[in-house]
Design an enzyme around this catalytic site. Structure first.
Site, PDB file in Angstrom:
ATOM      1  N   ARG A 157     -40.844  -4.881 -45.617  1.00 42.95           N
ATOM      2  CA  ARG A 157     -39.431  -5.333 -45.529  1.00 42.95           C
ATOM      3  C   ARG A 157     -38.612  -4.467 -44.565  1.00 42.95           C
ATOM      4  O   ARG A 157     -37.437  -4.170 -44.816  1.00 42.95           O
ATOM      5  CB  ARG A 157     -38.733  -5.322 -46.884  1.00 42.95           C
ATOM      6  CG  ARG A 157     -39.109  -6.336 -47.875  1.00 42.95           C
ATOM      7  CD  ARG A 157     -39.126  -7.787 -47.382  1.00 42.95           C
ATOM      8  NE  ARG A 157     -39.971  -8.516 -48.258  1.00 42.95           N
ATOM      9  CZ  ARG A 157     -41.292  -8.605 -48.100  1.00 42.95           C
ATOM     10  NH1 ARG A 157     -41.886  -8.103 -47.055  1.00 42.95           N
ATOM     11  NH2 ARG A 157     -42.011  -9.252 -48.969  1.00 42.95           N
ATOM     12  N   SER A 235     -34.768 -11.883 -53.441  1.00 40.35           N
ATOM     13  CA  SER A 235     -34.889 -10.639 -54.199  1.00 40.35           C
ATOM     14  C   SER A 235     -33.765  -9.693 -53.795  1.00 40.35           C
ATOM     15  O   SER A 235     -33.573  -9.442 -52.605  1.00 40.35           O
ATOM     16  CB  SER A 235     -36.224  -9.963 -53.901  1.00 40.35           C
ATOM     17  OG  SER A 235     -37.267 -10.816 -54.296  1.00 40.35           O
ATOM     18  N   GLU A 333     -32.152  -5.187 -50.857  1.00 35.70           N
ATOM     19  CA  GLU A 333     -32.810  -5.833 -49.715  1.00 35.70           C
ATOM     20  C   GLU A 333     -31.808  -6.566 -48.813  1.00 35.70           C
ATOM     21  O   GLU A 333     -31.865  -6.407 -47.592  1.00 35.70           O
ATOM     22  CB  GLU A 333     -33.880  -6.799 -50.242  1.00 35.70           C
ATOM     23  CG  GLU A 333     -34.654  -7.479 -49.133  1.00 35.70           C
ATOM     24  CD  GLU A 333     -35.627  -8.523 -49.658  1.00 35.70           C
ATOM     25  OE1 GLU A 333     -36.477  -8.210 -50.498  1.00 35.70           O
ATOM     26  OE2 GLU A 333     -35.536  -9.669 -49.192  1.00 35.70           O
TER      27      GLU A 333
HETATM   28  C1  LIG Z   1     -33.905 -18.238 -52.500  1.00 37.24           C
HETATM   29  C2  LIG Z   1     -34.301 -17.168 -51.504  1.00 37.24           C
HETATM   30  C3  LIG Z   1     -35.621 -16.762 -51.414  1.00 37.24           C
HETATM   31  C4  LIG Z   1     -35.998 -15.770 -50.486  1.00 37.24           C
HETATM   32  N1  LIG Z   1     -37.310 -15.402 -50.434  1.00 37.24           N
HETATM   33  C5  LIG Z   1     -37.696 -14.453 -49.540  1.00 37.24           C
HETATM   34  C6  LIG Z   1     -39.062 -14.060 -49.453  1.00 37.24           C
HETATM   35  O1  LIG Z   1     -39.922 -14.574 -50.152  1.00 37.24           O
HETATM   36  N2  LIG Z   1     -39.383 -13.098 -48.564  1.00 37.24           N
HETATM   37  C7  LIG Z   1     -38.461 -12.521 -47.745  1.00 37.24           C
HETATM   38  O2  LIG Z   1     -38.838 -11.657 -46.938  1.00 37.24           O
HETATM   39  N3  LIG Z   1     -37.167 -12.885 -47.799  1.00 37.24           N
HETATM   40  C8  LIG Z   1     -36.756 -13.830 -48.664  1.00 37.24           C
HETATM   41  N4  LIG Z   1     -35.443 -14.194 -48.755  1.00 37.24           N
HETATM   42  C9  LIG Z   1     -34.464 -13.513 -47.899  1.00 37.24           C
HETATM   43  C10 LIG Z   1     -34.156 -14.287 -46.602  1.00 37.24           C
HETATM   44  O3  LIG Z   1     -34.460 -15.637 -46.722  1.00 37.24           O
HETATM   45  C11 LIG Z   1     -34.913 -13.753 -45.385  1.00 37.24           C
HETATM   46  O4  LIG Z   1     -34.652 -12.387 -45.229  1.00 37.24           O
HETATM   47  C12 LIG Z   1     -34.526 -14.498 -44.107  1.00 37.24           C
HETATM   48  O5  LIG Z   1     -35.342 -14.062 -43.037  1.00 37.24           O
HETATM   49  C13 LIG Z   1     -33.066 -14.293 -43.707  1.00 37.24           C
HETATM   50  O6  LIG Z   1     -32.793 -15.213 -42.678  1.00 37.24           O
HETATM   51  P1  LIG Z   1     -31.322 -15.678 -42.339  1.00 37.24           P
HETATM   52  O7  LIG Z   1     -31.412 -16.473 -41.082  1.00 37.24           O
HETATM   53  O8  LIG Z   1     -30.707 -16.366 -43.482  1.00 37.24           O
HETATM   54  O9  LIG Z   1     -30.622 -14.286 -42.048  1.00 37.24           O
HETATM   55  P2  LIG Z   1     -29.113 -13.844 -42.377  1.00 37.24           P
HETATM   56  O10 LIG Z   1     -28.956 -13.733 -43.841  1.00 37.24           O
HETATM   57  O11 LIG Z   1     -28.167 -14.739 -41.666  1.00 37.24           O
HETATM   58  O12 LIG Z   1     -29.083 -12.402 -41.716  1.00 37.24           O
HETATM   59  C14 LIG Z   1     -29.793 -11.322 -42.294  1.00 37.24           C
HETATM   60  C15 LIG Z   1     -29.667 -10.108 -41.377  1.00 37.24           C
HETATM   61  O13 LIG Z   1     -30.329 -10.365 -40.147  1.00 37.24           O
HETATM   62  C16 LIG Z   1     -29.409 -10.310 -39.054  1.00 37.24           C
HETATM   63  N5  LIG Z   1     -29.775 -11.404 -38.147  1.00 37.24           N
HETATM   64  C17 LIG Z   1     -29.896 -12.711 -38.425  1.00 37.24           C
HETATM   65  N6  LIG Z   1     -30.278 -13.389 -37.325  1.00 37.24           N
HETATM   66  C18 LIG Z   1     -30.371 -12.478 -36.326  1.00 37.24           C
HETATM   67  C19 LIG Z   1     -30.712 -12.546 -34.929  1.00 37.24           C
HETATM   68  N7  LIG Z   1     -31.032 -13.698 -34.335  1.00 37.24           N
HETATM   69  N8  LIG Z   1     -30.691 -11.391 -34.211  1.00 37.24           N
HETATM   70  C20 LIG Z   1     -30.360 -10.199 -34.784  1.00 37.24           C
HETATM   71  N9  LIG Z   1     -30.023 -10.081 -36.089  1.00 37.24           N
HETATM   72  C21 LIG Z   1     -30.035 -11.214 -36.836  1.00 37.24           C
HETATM   73  C22 LIG Z   1     -28.035 -10.503 -39.654  1.00 37.24           C
HETATM   74  O14 LIG Z   1     -27.039  -9.896 -38.843  1.00 37.24           O
HETATM   75  C23 LIG Z   1     -28.210  -9.802 -40.992  1.00 37.24           C
HETATM   76  O15 LIG Z   1     -28.106  -8.410 -40.804  1.00 37.24           O
HETATM   77  C24 LIG Z   1     -35.025 -15.185 -49.649  1.00 37.24           C
HETATM   78  C25 LIG Z   1     -33.689 -15.605 -49.757  1.00 37.24           C
HETATM   79  C26 LIG Z   1     -33.330 -16.583 -50.673  1.00 37.24           C
HETATM   80  C27 LIG Z   1     -31.908 -17.030 -50.757  1.00 37.24           C
END
Ligand SMILES: Cc1cc2nc3c(=O)[nH]c(=O)nc-3n(C[C@H](O)[C@H](O)[C@H](O)COP(=O)(O)OP(=O)(O)OC[C@H]3O[C@@H](n4cnc5c(N)ncnc54)[C@H](O)[C@@H]3O)c2cc1C
Length: 353
Positions: A157, A235, A333
């Site tokens: 992570r 998580s 996380e």
């Molecule tokens: C129901 C649920 C289940 C999940 N299960 C998992 C799992 O099994 N495993 C896991 O690892 N995660 C999981 N997650 C967490 C999440 O889905 C992941 O971390 C996902 O990759 C976040 O993507 P996002 O586009 O929503 O990022 P955001 O929430 O929009 O951003 C997260 C971070 O990344 C940065 N960011 C986003 N896009 C960019 C970019 N293009 N360039 C630079 N920085 C950027 C943002 O500034 C922020 O700091 C889960 C979340 C939920 C709600």
């Protein structure tokens, strides 16, 4: 308001909000804000953030760039995906096309651009196993750079991007996937059990995907507007990784606790177990914020009535309860935007942060 752009449904207003439909627009918006000294939040699917009730006093750039290109590289395909593409759509397409390597990451919400940030992982797979290269805008040098996988310094992570927050804006990610109708060897015991195979065996890609989606749904880990337990950021705490000495100390407090011994001698402890043993059951609530009724690690805003402050108060209570009982400090996380977890009292035993 930023709340509708996050899966937790939390967050106040942004001073300015733009959607970047192309990588070029993403770079120019961020570069211009940097030139004028305006704070920037790059937002993907909002599934791994807790945004403060006061919102974000700066520019929020919502990534919305699209496009996928595919080329052959020996036995593999190289799939280059724009940052604004949905991760789940990519995982579904990979399975349908017979490309192996991301099938166990089916159902993870969010966009492709965020996957390298925290090295998204689930059910024995991590994107670090398939990422070949990340194209990013480096805000320090003001250049677009291709970051090779080994330079990303991926770990559990975590990545070089996460350790140097805000420096890189991910524009596109190239994944190297095996052309194979079969999954990568199933590494996760629970998944192997569901599939009726031994860990290490391979199964048809579609079977792996379906089994992962079933398991995830049973834990409220697939976004579903009809399921209040999925109003979360996944998580909330990572599984703590303890040094050998810290693990021995924990053993005296909790003999026989579940553990995964890692090759370097450190020990990973399931955070969900620590939380439950510290007295926080599934469904435990503090005001309108609640631990998921299906998964101890997910903190939720089930009715949409919680504030970020409510959620963080619950997170702080859980973290402090675990620290008091086990001397282990859980680390959040999701990325906290404009807010933080109250540091609380340090534990006597010393905490592995
Ligand atoms: C129901 C649920 C289940 C999940 N299960 C998992 C799992 O099994 N495993 C896991 O690892 N995660 C999981 N997650 C967490 C999440 O889905 C992941 O971390 C996902 O990759 C976040 O993507 P996002 O586009 O929503 O990022 P955001 O929430 O929009 O951003 C997260 C971070 O990344 C940065 N960011 C986003 N896009 C960019 C970019 N293009 N360039 C630079 N920085 C950027 C943002 O500034 C922020 O700091 C889960 C979340 C939920 C709600």
């Amino acid at each position: 308001m930023l709340a509708p752009y996050t899966t937790l449904g939390l967050g106040g207003p942004a001073r300015r909000f733009v959607e970047a439909a192309t990588a070029e627009q993403l770079v120019s918006e961020v570069a211009e804000a940097d030139r004028t000294g305006e704070p920037v939040l790059v937002l993907g699917g909002g599934s791994n953030v807790v945004v403060a009730d006061g919102g974000f006093d700066g520019l929020v750039v919502k990534v919305a760039s699209e496009g996928v290109s595919v080329s052959r590289d020996g036995e593999q395909v190289l799939v280059t995906v724009e940052a604004g593409e949905s991760w789940e759509s990519l995982a579904a397409r990979a399975v349908a096309e017979g490309w192996a390597g991301v099938e166990c990451l089916s159902g993870v919400p969010g966009l492709v651009g965020a996957t390298p940030i925290q090295n998204v992982g689930a059910y024995g797979q991590e994107v670090s196993q398939t990422i070949r290269c990340v194209r990013a805008y480096d805000r320090r040098t003001r250049h677009v750079v291709d970051v090779e996988a080994r330079q990303c310094a991926f770990s559990y992570r975590d990545s070089a991007f996460k350790r140097d927050p805000g420096r890189h804006v991910v524009l596109a990610v190239t994944y190297a996937l095996d052309v194979s109708g079969l999954s990568a060897p199933i590494a996760y015991k629970e998944l192997a059990g569901r599939l009726g195979v031994e860990p290490g065996e391979r199964v048809p890609l579609a079977d792996a995907r379906e089994a992962v989606l079933e398991l995830r749904r049973s834990k409220g880990m697939v976004i579903d507007p009809a399921d209040p337990d999925t109003r979360s950021a996944g998580s909330f705490f990572t599984n703590p990784v303890l040094s050998r000495e810290e693990a021995e100390e924990l053993e005296t407090r909790a003999p026989g606790h579940p553990r995964w011994d890692l090759p370097d001698g450190s020990v990973k402890i399931p955070a969900a177990w620590l939380i439950e043993q510290a007295g926080f059951a599934k469904g435990y609530s503090r005001g309108p914020a609640r631990i998921s009724t299906k998964h101890t690690l997910a903190l939720t805003n089930p009715e949409g009535e919680a504030t970020a402050a409510d959620l963080l108060a619950l997170a702080g209570e859980v973290r402090d309860g675990v620290r008091e009982k086990f001397g282990v400090t859980l680390v959040n996380e999701p990325v906290l935007v404009g807010c933080e977890l109250d540091p609380g009292q340090p534990s006597v035993a010393g905490a592995p942060e």
